[in-house]
Each structure stands twice: as structure tokens, then as C-alpha cells.
Scaffold this active site. Structure first.
Site, mmCIF file in Angstrom:
data_model
loop_
_atom_site.group_PDB
_atom_site.id
_atom_site.type_symbol
_atom_site.label_atom_id
_atom_site.label_comp_id
_atom_site.label_asym_id
_atom_site.label_seq_id
_atom_site.Cartn_x
_atom_site.Cartn_y
_atom_site.Cartn_z
ATOM 1 N N SER A 1 0.829 -1.204 0.000
ATOM 2 C CA SER A 1 0.000 0.000 0.000
ATOM 3 C C SER A 1 0.869 1.262 0.000
ATOM 4 O O SER A 1 1.734 1.389 -0.854
ATOM 5 C CB SER A 1 -0.943 -0.069 1.202
ATOM 6 O OG SER A 1 -2.122 0.618 0.921
ATOM 7 N N HIS B 1 -7.493 -5.804 -0.096
ATOM 8 C CA HIS B 1 -6.281 -5.010 0.120
ATOM 9 C C HIS B 1 -5.504 -5.502 1.348
ATOM 10 O O HIS B 1 -5.833 -5.151 2.483
ATOM 11 C CB HIS B 1 -6.749 -3.564 0.323
ATOM 12 C CG HIS B 1 -5.665 -2.558 0.390
ATOM 13 N ND1 HIS B 1 -4.893 -2.211 -0.691
ATOM 14 C CD2 HIS B 1 -5.222 -1.792 1.424
ATOM 15 C CE1 HIS B 1 -4.031 -1.268 -0.342
ATOM 16 N NE2 HIS B 1 -4.208 -1.003 0.947
ATOM 17 N N LYS C 1 4.284 1.948 -2.363
ATOM 18 C CA LYS C 1 4.754 3.132 -3.095
ATOM 19 C C LYS C 1 6.197 3.411 -2.657
ATOM 20 O O LYS C 1 7.086 3.708 -3.459
ATOM 21 C CB LYS C 1 3.881 4.354 -2.760
ATOM 22 C CG LYS C 1 2.359 4.153 -2.875
ATOM 23 C CD LYS C 1 1.585 5.412 -2.502
ATOM 24 C CE LYS C 1 0.181 5.207 -1.954
ATOM 25 N NZ LYS C 1 -0.831 4.606 -2.753
ATOM 26 N N TRP D 1 -9.780 0.496 -5.596
ATOM 27 C CA TRP D 1 -9.226 1.819 -5.245
ATOM 28 C C TRP D 1 -7.792 1.954 -5.755
ATOM 29 O O TRP D 1 -7.349 3.030 -6.142
ATOM 30 C CB TRP D 1 -9.312 1.955 -3.727
ATOM 31 C CG TRP D 1 -8.865 3.233 -3.094
ATOM 32 C CD1 TRP D 1 -7.888 3.376 -2.142
ATOM 33 C CD2 TRP D 1 -9.400 4.557 -3.291
ATOM 34 N NE1 TRP D 1 -7.784 4.687 -1.753
ATOM 35 C CE2 TRP D 1 -8.702 5.430 -2.441
ATOM 36 C CE3 TRP D 1 -10.407 5.085 -4.125
ATOM 37 C CZ2 TRP D 1 -8.957 6.801 -2.376
ATOM 38 C CZ3 TRP D 1 -10.660 6.461 -4.060
ATOM 39 C CH2 TRP D 1 -9.941 7.292 -3.205
HETATM 40 C C1 GCU Z 1 -5.388 4.810 1.541
HETATM 41 C C2 GCU Z 1 -4.756 5.573 0.401
HETATM 42 C C3 GCU Z 1 -3.910 4.667 -0.495
HETATM 43 C C4 GCU Z 1 -2.939 3.869 0.330
HETATM 44 C C5 GCU Z 1 -3.654 3.169 1.452
HETATM 45 C C6 GCU Z 1 -2.724 2.465 2.446
HETATM 46 O O1 GCU Z 1 -6.361 3.936 1.038
HETATM 47 O O2 GCU Z 1 -5.786 6.228 -0.308
HETATM 48 O O3 GCU Z 1 -3.199 5.426 -1.450
HETATM 49 O O4 GCU Z 1 -2.227 2.966 -0.480
HETATM 50 O O5 GCU Z 1 -4.394 4.112 2.224
HETATM 51 O O6 GCU Z 1 -1.576 2.808 2.574
HETATM 52 O O7 GCU Z 1 -3.244 1.602 3.145
#
Ligand code: GCU
Length: 426
Positions: free
Chosen positions: A265, A406, A269, A356
Site C-alpha cells: 500500500s 487489500h 509506493k 481503489w
Molecule cells: C489509503 C490511500 C492509499 C494507500 C492506502 C494504504 O487507502 O488512499 O493510497 O495505499 O491508504 O496505505 O493503506
């Protein structure tokens, strides 16, 4: 790596907040509504000429792209310190029922003892003969969350409780809560070490104007916040991963030339940005990293640049917000972030229900990096079409979309271990 229980309601709430009221429009979850777009060509230099050989990629295009990501997306990070001070504060050769040697190491990523205390937990397989490859990953809830081991130190820094809510207590209740997402015993049994750091030790994950965490230690005289092209929190977490690797290089039982950096998540990144900048990472894994990670920004599917910048203003550099609802103006897109990792193996993983994060956008970014991987003499991504659910594709670029939501699931680990066996085991 976060669990569904803790995260799902929060992410949904953030998605709703970011999409609703203030902005009026629903996120795009329908392929037919994806706007037409043209991706920048990773093999075309800014001066219009084409990259035709590895030398031009290495000496011209790679530095050019890296600079564009620094200036417009993640921000520039400071140069590495000359030395990263560290102390092994606890160790045992008989951890996890004799399976592993445990080391707990405190290091200071600023390069100055006493500025910032970061705890790294390292397990190494006792069955190993010689230095081992290691998975290195940041965690969301403290090192003690990754498995059931009462000796692991609890975090002393800021603790999260949901998105953006600040809470300073780290409690015994965190022990082992993310066991499912880490699969520590399996990783060790397969001959890999595993190292982790709580991401909040490097920079707390909320918008505090960069007054705490690592940033202030690098301000010039009179500076109180990063410039528009300087690092945000993702840049800081990635910097912490590189400093962790600096420390791992001093452990004779670790093969620092075979360290895989992995993240889920927002930390996916981060793993991609760490792997793009620091060529010492031998393999990079992005788990459900989505917008600002592996997903193409120009598709505007699910989370968008505008939504992420408004919900998490501290993650990227300030310049990135110039592209809110203006993705076509971005001088890069995320396939080029993946290309910066070439020719090193990279794995992009999506989850079917994680709309998402735009699974198709993640696949298309992996595919968009393929020409660079091929130019550099690898097999790239051996797929032209998005594979079916639970049908992984493993080349030098790996990709899968698994069923479910997720999280980092045991299925994901099975793929990562197979991929690492192929690329890192001798
Ligand atoms: C939120 C956010 C995402 C991210 C996620 C996470 O959903 O919008 O961009 O990847 O949190 O880090 O769990």
C-alpha cells in the site's frame, strides 16, 4: 503490512471523504469512463531522441527520469550520510523455537547518533550456510506486530490509530497482530532472512508540517519545511530503507547484494521509490501500492492524484499537487518508476477487490516498463494481456492479481518466495 480488519473501514472512509462532498464526483470504477490518455515513452529522451542502447539508458535517460520523479512526484532526498551509527541492542541465537537468530539493532538514519532512534528487527535462518538473501520491509504497527515473539521491542515513537489519528501508546496488544501478513516462519524456512522497521520511527504518518520525524534534521539554517521539490513522507521512508541497507551491509551473515525491498500500500509506493533510487536493492516488490505507486496516474481509476494529495498532503512533494485533476501534464507516469528499477527484478501485485488501487492500471504500468527491461537484455514481463485472477506471470517483471482484498495475503508471499528463489537463490 496492514490487515483488513484495521484498515478497511478507514480506507473506505478516506475514499468516501476524498471522493464525496468536497469534490462531488464519484471515483471512476468503470473502464468505459477511463479518459483517453497517452503515456510518456520511457525510451524517449526529453530532447526527443530515442534510447537505443543500455549505455544511453544508464547515462542519460535513467538520470533524467529519476530527476523528474524527484522534482514532480516524491521530492529530492538528502545525500546519504558518510556513516550510519548503529548498535545491536539485543540478540539471541535461539529465536522462534531455534529456527532463527534474532537481532535488534538501533540505528540513526540521519548519520548522527542521538538524533533519531530507529529500531530494526532482523531474523536470520539458523539452517543457513553462509550469508543469506533478506527481505526488508517497513511495517505499520511496530516490529512486534510481525510475529509472536515476546522479546521484540515495542515502538517508542508515534503510533497510528487509523488514518491520520495520532496516538502515542504502543501496547502489548500489538504483538503478533500482523502474523498473517508476514509469514515469518515460512520465509526463514525457505532460507531467507527478514528485516523490518516501524515506519513511524522514520517519519510519523500525519500532516504535521514536517516538524517531527527525520525532516527537521536536514533543514538548512532558517528552513522550517521542505521546499516544493523536497522529500515528503514517502521520500523519508524510502531514505530510511536505504539507511537500513547501509546497516545490513555490516552484518557478515547478510548477503547485502541480495536484499529484496517489499512494501504494502503506501509502503508499496515507498518500496518502489526506494528501489528506483537505490540500485543496491536487488529485487523490489510492490503489494497493492496503487496511486502514486504502481498504478498509472493518467487512468484516473479509483484513487487519483488529486484525491491522494488532498487526503495525504504529506506523502509526496508539494509540486505533485500541480497535477491534481491535471494528470496529462505530468512529465512522467508510474510505468517509468518501475522502469527505473530495470534490469533488476520487480514484482507488482494487485488484488481483485482492491479497485481503489486500480489493478489494471498496475498491470499496465508493469507492461509499460517492459520495453526498458527488454532493451536491457531481460525477458521483461512475459504477458501482453492482463492475466486472469490467481494466474501469476513471472519474468524479470512479475505480476499477479489474486482474489480478495487489500492486504498482503499468504498467497502473495508464496509468489514472492518463488520469484525470489528464481532471481536471488544461487
Ligand atoms: C489509503 C490511500 C492509499 C494507500 C492506502 C494504504 O487507502 O488512499 O493510497 O495505499 O491508504 O496505505 O493503506
Amino acid at each position: 503490512m496492514s490487515g483488513t480488519t484495521l484498515w478497511w473501514p478507514t480506507c473506505a472512509a478516506v475514499a468516501w471523504l476524498a471522493a464525496g462532498g468536497a469534490e462531488g464526483e464519484e471515483p471512476i470504477y468503470d473502464e468505459a469512463r477511463v479518459p483517453p490518455y497517452t503515456l510518456p515513452d520511457p525510451l524517449q529522451l526529453a530532447n526527443g531522441s530515442r534510447v537505443r542502447d543500455a549505455e544511453t539508458w544508464d547515462n542519460e535517460r535513467r538520470p533524467e527520469l529519476l530527476k523528474l520523479f524527484e522534482t514532480h512526484v516524491y521530492g529530492r532526498s538528502p545525500a546519504p550520510p558518510a556513516w550510519v551509527p548503529f548498535d545491536v541492542v539485543e540478540s539471541s541465537a535461539d529465536a522462534l523455537g531455534g529456527l532463527a537468530t534474532r537481532k535488534q539493532i538501533v540505528f540513526d538514519p540521519t548519520g548522527h547518533r542521538g538524533h533519531l532512534e530507529v529500531d530494526m528487527l532482523l531474523y536470520l535462518p539458523n539452517a543457513a550456510h553462509g550469508p543469506v538473501p533478506v527481505f526488508l520491509a517497513l511495517n505499520f504497527e511496530g516490529n512486534a506486530c510481525i510475529c509472536d515473539d515476546p522479546t521484540i521491542r515495542l515502538p517508542r515513537s508515534w503510533m497510528r490509530e487509523g488514518n491520520g489519528v495520532v496516538d502515542h501508546r504502543a501496547t502489548e496488544a500489538l504483538r503478533g497482530v500482523e502474523t498473517r501478513h508476514w509469514q515469518v516462519e515460512q520465509v526463514l524456512s525457505r532460507g531467507y532472512g527478514i528485516a523490518t522497521i516501524y515506519y513511524g520511527d522514520i517519519d510519523p504518518d500525519f500532516d504535521d508540517g514536517f516538524q517531527n520525524g527525520i525532516h527537521p534534521f536536514f533543514y538548512r539554517a532558517g528552513q522550517t519545511a521542505p521546499e516544493a521539490d523536497e522529500w515528503g513522507s514517502i521520500g523519508a521512508w524510502a531514505y530510511g530503507l536505504s539507511r537500513a541497507l547501509d546497516v545490513l551491509e555490516h552484518d557478515p551473515k547478510v548477503d547485502a547484494k541480495r536484499v529484496a525491498v517489499l512494501g504494502h500500500s503506501r509502503l508499496g509506493k515507498t518500496a518502489l521509490w526506494a528501489g528506483a533510487q537505490d540500485e543496491r536493492f536487488a529485487l523490489v516488490i510492490s503489494n497493492n501500492s496503487g496511486c502514486g505507486g504502481a498504478a498509472l496516474s493518467r487512468r484516473c481509476f479509483g484513487e487519483t492524484v488529486g484525491r491522494i494529495n488532498r487526503a495525504f498532503p504529506h506523502w509526496f512533494c508539494d509540486n505533485f499537487s500541480e497535477y491534481n485533476e491535471n494528470e496529462a501534464a505530468l512529465p512522467v507516469d508510474q510505468h517509468e518508476l518501475i522502469a527505473l528499477i530495470a534490469p533488476r527484478p520487480v514484482y507488482v501485485a494487485s488484488a481483485e477487490e482492491d479497485k481503489w488501487a486500480d489493478p489494471r492500471g498496475e498491470f499496465l504500468a508493469a507492461l509499460g516498463a517492459d520495453p526498458v527491461y527488454r532493451l536491457l537484455g531481460t525477458d521483461g514481463l512475459p504477458a501482453r494481456e492482463m492475466p486472469a485472477v490467481n494466474e501469476p506471470v513471472h519474468g524479470t517483471i512479475g505480476y499477479h492479481i489474486r482474489s480478495g482484498g487489500h492486504e498482503v495475503a499468504p498467497y502473495d508471499w508464496e509468489q514472492y518466495l518463488a520469484f525470489a528463489d528464481r532471481h536471488l537463490q544461487r
